[in-house]
Design a protein around this motif. Structure first.
Motif, mmCIF file in Angstrom:
data_model
loop_
_atom_site.group_PDB
_atom_site.id
_atom_site.type_symbol
_atom_site.label_atom_id
_atom_site.label_comp_id
_atom_site.label_asym_id
_atom_site.label_seq_id
_atom_site.Cartn_x
_atom_site.Cartn_y
_atom_site.Cartn_z
ATOM 1 N N THR A 1 0.847 -1.193 0.000
ATOM 2 C CA THR A 1 0.000 0.000 0.000
ATOM 3 C C THR A 1 0.878 1.236 0.000
ATOM 4 N N ARG B 1 -5.315 3.064 -2.722
ATOM 5 C CA ARG B 1 -6.615 3.352 -2.118
ATOM 6 C C ARG B 1 -6.748 2.615 -0.788
ATOM 7 N N ARG B 2 -7.657 3.107 0.058
ATOM 8 C CA ARG B 2 -7.932 2.434 1.328
ATOM 9 C C ARG B 2 -8.994 1.361 1.077
ATOM 10 N N GLU C 1 -10.110 -0.785 3.070
ATOM 11 C CA GLU C 1 -11.064 -0.903 4.181
ATOM 12 C C GLU C 1 -12.293 -0.032 3.920
ATOM 13 N N ASP C 2 -12.065 1.180 3.394
ATOM 14 C CA ASP C 2 -13.189 2.062 3.075
ATOM 15 C C ASP C 2 -14.012 1.486 1.922
ATOM 16 N N MET C 3 -13.343 0.870 0.966
ATOM 17 C CA MET C 3 -14.051 0.291 -0.173
ATOM 18 C C MET C 3 -14.915 -0.886 0.279
ATOM 19 N N LYS D 1 -16.426 -1.074 3.162
ATOM 20 C CA LYS D 1 -17.626 -0.456 3.753
ATOM 21 C C LYS D 1 -18.572 0.047 2.676
ATOM 22 N N GLU D 2 -18.011 0.517 1.560
ATOM 23 C CA GLU D 2 -18.831 1.036 0.467
ATOM 24 C C GLU D 2 -19.417 -0.085 -0.390
ATOM 25 N N GLU E 1 -14.617 -8.247 1.390
ATOM 26 C CA GLU E 1 -13.846 -8.341 2.627
ATOM 27 C C GLU E 1 -12.997 -9.608 2.648
ATOM 28 N N TYR F 1 -9.969 -9.118 0.583
ATOM 29 C CA TYR F 1 -9.021 -8.222 1.248
ATOM 30 C C TYR F 1 -8.151 -8.998 2.236
#
Length: 705
Positions: free
Chosen positions: A422, A537-538, A540-542, A544-545, A550, A553
């Protein structure tokens, strides 16, 4: 009835054995019948022939011309003419046609009887015209009776009307080198050795006659000699003149190069190979950019445009030999246009002796300047050495904080563990991926790189996993996917966050099972591929969106590596800047050797939101705009730099510490053994204990509220 049938068969047999091509055609142009001779000549079977029309055989015939032909035959009953017929293979041949109109019980037909005249007509015309076309005189000598046949052009070449003058024993009277001619023609007549030589005539001014003779054998006996004479005086003198000039050029001390517009060396003098030390094999395929690394494509295009405009350009230059020796030269570059092609003919003269004194003075001044700059640098930098190091993976680094990133690379590289890199754009995530691969056991297999951000969504699956021909519109052939290409090696999925959500399960299957299906395929493909992913990109935020799975990831994030932005490793800026300065100075033919202290200070004050990529582009732009041996600040240097709020950012060690604590909390403080933190982190237990001690992680730290 039997007699009638037999008579019909006999008639058909008679037509088939005729030495002519025969066909019957109906009023609409369809073929009702064709004999065996016609079938063989056209290359069709009898069953195929009756499915054709006259328009298939004679492509010059149109429905209108056939109607006119039909009406004419109906009136005149028969016609005789020449035509061109087309074979099944597509080849054409000439025929003479006798056509006759028949009417039987109201059934009207045309019968065509054809004779192939292509050979006799073609060769007769060829023989009649060859002399005027090629300006060649022919002759033929019969060795049985001594008779000779001579064409008109041969009489014109030698200025005689007596064919007896062309006997080998007499034609020699026209040749200057009688002995060479006699020796050659005797070898042809007695030994059957063909002759093809150019002889000079005795007349003044002399001419040059090409003499060709070829024996004609019956079994192993020579019974005829055929040959031609051709006046090649003009061509011979031109070639002699060209060879003379080529010899002059090849023996000149000056170096002569001939380049085309693209910089390809298309010819050169002997002195080029002798002086520069390159083999002729190398020069025959060389370009200006290979022979002179100081020449760039932009400079060459500009130089070519200048000589084309002015006709010629003179300049001084420094050439480099194969062994690295450099010497000064004077160049006169001339523009020429040969057969529509732009040509640069450069005459290069070694001016070493003439320039010796100036060169020595130049070198002395350069040395003094170098010493002065060195003293200035030592005073400015307090004798600081910017030595740095460039490791085997081309990663430039001397900062301690980035050394820890490389330690992570060295730890995980020998394993097959999936790695997620990252960090911001431009930090060199691809370099880390290459380092991971090159230090792994898979280094002898390919590293396949895929930029997910550049793949069209509709081609994403096909690019990664391949497809079969016909799987979708446009799939005209089988395509091998990137995972198949990476089998046994490593695949680097850059910008993994851009992968469509509907394809993520397929990637998850590859990570978990090592298998996938091609688009349109029916067979499951097994692969052994190590996956390295990267993103700015994050994820973790994706998650949630709802745009990133998950489970995928966690499968990718087995061993995370955070690539520090350039503002977090500012100690590396001088080293990186020097590295890029050397790289682009060499490409541009500039003489930069160092950066001034003021330049380095300015770079250190700048935050580089574009990271290393921005620094590289900045130095490249500076090399183009500036000159000299030291790079000073100029218009290329950004005047302002936005301050980044780092109050909420964690250090690399703090990130490591929090991650280890998070894992220990899940294992209830268990470090080694089954389901221990060391196993989850894919680390040796002793290494993890040492890391915990260094980071100050105690059980009280883990379980405190």
């Amino acid at each position: 009835m039997t007699d009638v049938k037999e008579i019909s068969l006999v008639k058909e047999w008679l037509v088939d054995v005729l030495p002519y091509e025969v066909f019957w055609a109906n009023e609409d142009g369809s073929l009702a019948y064709g004999n065996q001779k016609l079938c063989e000549r056209l290359g069709y079977k009898s069953s195929e022939l009756t499915k054709l029309t006259i328009f298939d055989i004679n492509t010059t015939v149109t429905p209108e011309s056939w109607k006119k032909h039909w009406d004419g035959l109906k009136k005149n009953k028969s016609e005789n003419f020449k035509a061109i017929h087309k074979k099944k293979s597509g080849k054409f041949y000439e025929v003479e046609v006798f056509a006759q109109f028949f009417s039987n019980n109201r059934k009207e037909m045309i019968c065509g009887i054809m004779n192939d005249i292509s050979s006799s007509s073609f060769y007769k015309n060829l023989i009649n015209n060859v002399e005027s076309i090629a300006k060649v005189g022919g002759w033929k000598l019969n060795l049985q009776d001594g008779s000779i046949i001579v064409t008109e052009e041969a009489f014109k070449i030698f200025g005689t009307e007596n064919k007896e003058d062309f006997h080998p024993s007499k034609i020699i009277q026209f040749i200057k080198d009688e002995e060479r001619f006699r020796s050659s023609i005797v070898k042809t007549i007695r030994n059957g050795i063909p002759m093809d030589e150019i002889f000079e005539t005795k007349e003044n001014p002399s001419r040059y006659i090409r003499s060709i003779a070829k024996p004609v054998l019956k079994g192993d006996k020579i019974f005829e000699v055929v040959g031609v004479y051709q006046d090649v005086t003009e061509q011979y003198l031109k070639e002699t003149k060209l060879n003379f000039f080529k010899d002059v050029i090849d023996n000149a001390q000056d170096l002569v190069y001939i380049y085309n517009r693209e910089g390809k060396l298309i010819d050169y003098s002997n002195s080029v190979a002798d002086t520069l030390g390159y083999s002729r094999k190398k020069l025959d395929s060389a370009t200006i950019f290979e022979l002179d690394t100081g020449v760039t494509e932009d400079w060459w295009e500009s130089h070519f445009a200048e000589i084309k405009e002015k006709g010629s350009v003179q300049m001084e230059w420094i050439l480099t030999k194969k062994d690295g020796t450099r010497f000064p030269v004077d160049i006169v570059a001339n523009y020429m246009n040969y057969q529509g092609q732009d040509i640069n003919c450069a005459v290069v003269r070694d001016i070493t002796k003439r320039k010796e004194r100036d060169l020595k003075l130049y070198q002395a001044l350069e040395e003094i300047k170098s010493l002065k700059n060195r003293l200035e640098d030592e005073n400015e930098y307090l004798k600081e050495e910017i030595s740095g190091k460039i490791n085997a993976n081309n990663i430039v680094c001397e900062s301690e904080v980035y050394e820890k990133v490389l330690e992570q690379v060295n730890l995980v590289a020998p394993t097959d563990t999936t790695v997620l890199i990252t960090g911001e754009s431009g930090t060199g995530k691809e370099l880390l991926a290459s380092a991971l691969h090159n230090n792994s056991l898979r280094k002898d297999r390919p590293l396949i790189k895929v930029n997910c951000a550049t793949l069209p969504k509709e081609l994403f699956e096909s690019e990664l996993f391949g497809h079969k021909k016909g799987a979708f519109t446009g799939a005209v052939a089988d395509k091998v996917g990137k995972f198949t290409l990476a089998d046994g090696g490593t695949i680097f999925l850059d910008e993994i966050g851009e992968m469509p959500i509907d394809l993520q399960p397929k990637l998850l299957r590859v990570l978990q099972e090592g298998e996938f299906d091609e688009v349109g395929g029916s067979k499951t493909i097994k692969v052994d591929v190590r996956v390295i992913a990267a993103t700015n990109r994050r994820l973790e935020d994706m998650i949630k969106e709802g745009t990133f799975r998950e489970d995928l990831y966690y499968r990718l994030n087995v061993f995370p590596i955070y690539n520090i932005p350039l503002r977090g490793r500012k100690e590396d800026i001088p080293l990186l800047a020097k590295f890029f300065l050397e790289k682009y100075s060499a490409k541009a033919g500039k003489a930069f050797k160092r950066l001034s202290k003021k330049t380095i200070d300015s770079l250190m004050r700048y935050d580089f939101p574009g990271n290393i990529r921005e620094l590289e582009n900045l130095i490249e732009r500076a090399v183009i705009l500036e000159s000299g041996t030291t790079l000073h600040t100029g218009s290329w240097m950004p005047s302002t730099s936005k301050t980044i709020d780092t109050s909420n950012l964690l250090t690399f060690e703090e990130v490591q510490k929090q991650h280890i604590i998070k894992i220990l909390e899940r294992t209830n403080g268990k470090v080694s053994g089954k389901n221990g933190a060391a196993g989850i982190l894919d680390m040796n237990a002793k290494t993890l204990f040492a890391k915990m001690k260094k980071l100050g992680i105690e059980k009280e730290t883990i379980f405190k509220t």
